[in-house]
Design a protein around this motif. Structure first.
Motif, PDB file in Angstrom:
ATOM      1  N   TYR A  75       0.853  -1.187   0.000  1.00 23.25           N
ATOM      2  CA  TYR A  75       0.000   0.000   0.000  1.00 23.25           C
ATOM      3  C   TYR A  75       0.890   1.238   0.000  1.00 23.25           C
ATOM      4  O   TYR A  75       1.786   1.377   0.836  1.00 23.25           O
ATOM      5  N   VAL A  76       0.613   2.155  -0.931  1.00 25.36           N
ATOM      6  CA  VAL A  76       1.422   3.370  -1.050  1.00 25.36           C
ATOM      7  C   VAL A  76       0.522   4.498  -1.536  1.00 25.36           C
ATOM      8  O   VAL A  76      -0.415   4.268  -2.313  1.00 25.36           O
ATOM      9  N   ALA A  77       0.779   5.718  -1.073  1.00 23.19           N
ATOM     10  CA  ALA A  77      -0.038   6.862  -1.451  1.00 23.19           C
ATOM     11  C   ALA A  77       0.408   7.443  -2.785  1.00 23.19           C
ATOM     12  O   ALA A  77       1.604   7.618  -3.027  1.00 23.19           O
ATOM     13  N   GLU A  78      -0.575   7.724  -3.624  1.00 28.51           N
ATOM     14  CA  GLU A  78      -0.322   8.446  -4.877  1.00 28.51           C
ATOM     15  C   GLU A  78      -0.177   9.936  -4.580  1.00 28.51           C
ATOM     16  O   GLU A  78      -0.815  10.461  -3.665  1.00 28.51           O
ATOM     17  N   ALA A 141      -1.973  -1.600  -3.816  1.00 28.46           N
ATOM     18  CA  ALA A 141      -3.062  -0.670  -3.534  1.00 28.46           C
ATOM     19  C   ALA A 141      -2.538   0.762  -3.557  1.00 28.46           C
ATOM     20  O   ALA A 141      -1.626   1.101  -2.794  1.00 28.46           O
ATOM     21  N   LEU A 142      -3.088   1.560  -4.448  1.00 26.74           N
ATOM     22  CA  LEU A 142      -2.746   2.982  -4.514  1.00 26.74           C
ATOM     23  C   LEU A 142      -3.741   3.735  -3.642  1.00 26.74           C
ATOM     24  O   LEU A 142      -4.928   3.765  -3.928  1.00 26.74           O
ATOM     25  N   VAL A 143      -3.242   4.339  -2.577  1.00 27.88           N
ATOM     26  CA  VAL A 143      -4.085   4.906  -1.537  1.00 27.88           C
ATOM     27  C   VAL A 143      -4.146   6.423  -1.670  1.00 27.88           C
ATOM     28  O   VAL A 143      -3.141   7.068  -1.978  1.00 27.88           O
ATOM     29  N   HIS A 144      -5.336   6.987  -1.434  1.00 36.23           N
ATOM     30  CA  HIS A 144      -5.463   8.443  -1.455  1.00 36.23           C
ATOM     31  C   HIS A 144      -4.675   9.031  -0.289  1.00 36.23           C
ATOM     32  O   HIS A 144      -4.627   8.465   0.798  1.00 36.23           O
TER      33      HIS A 144
END
Length: 201
Positions: A75-78, A141-144
């Motif tokens: 999981y990492v933030a865009e 997972a691209l997280v807000h």
């Protein structure tokens, strides 16, 4: 949860980076990999930089995982530049360990470890494939940013990215060391926000 703060690289740590610059950004990748390789180790490893703060005590790591896909492994933030690696979440799995090994072997360090992660993510997305359409696989997972890695207002304005709002999970003072006194004052405010929440629990 078990928490571990890594403030210094131990003796012999730099030599394990195999040619990468001797900077903490790269050592944290190695530390994460070691935690996930440990027999009987944790199911989840969350990595958060020392210039980031949790700001919503009602949100837990499993909440983020549930919201963005319980089958995901990374999981990492865009953000406006691609991704930011100030806050990362990994699930124990052979794919995750292999992914981190590939990241460590990536020579692209123009924007520190973010370039390494982003390059390997593009490989997973099949961006350069001529045989299939590019897509985000279910194990990433691209997280807000509001749910994972919101920037303070100054960085958000200069990078054209999302700015932290009350209720967000984490505020990240990315790019802040250039103005130490101002940043330290803002960080203390964020720390008080969380302390007040914890007192009310």
């Amino acid at each position: 949860y078990e928490y571990r703060q890594v403030r210094e690289v131990p003796d012999g740590g730099w030599e394990q980076l195999d040619g990468l610059p001797h900077e903490p950004h790269y050592f944290k990748i190695l530390q994460t990999l070691k935690a996930l390789e440990l027999e009987g180790g944790p199911e989840w490893v969350m990595v958060i930089d020392c210039d980031a703060f949790f700001t919503n005590a009602s949100i837990a790591v499993p909440d983020v995982a549930a919201a963005y896909g319980p089958t995901s492994l990374f999981y990492v933030a865009e953000d406006s530049a691609g991704v930011n690696t100030g806050v990362l979440l990994f699930r124990r799995h052979e794919w995750t360990r292999g992914f981190l090994r590939r990241v460590l072997q990536t020579p692209f360090v123009q924007v520190w470890d973010q370039s390494q992660f982003f390059w390997q993510m593009l490989q997973e997305f099949r961006v350069f494939s001529s045989d299939e359409a590019a897509s985000v696989p279910e194990h990433i997972a691209l997280v807000h940013q509001s749910h994972f890695n919101a920037y303070h207002q100054g960085t958000a304005d200069s990078w054209n990215a999302y700015a932290w709002r009350p209720g967000d999970y984490v505020i990240h003072y990315a790019g802040c060391p250039w103005d130490k006194d101002f940043c330290w004052e803002k960080m203390q405010v964020s720390a008080r926000v969380l302390e007040e929440q914890l007192r009310q629990l």
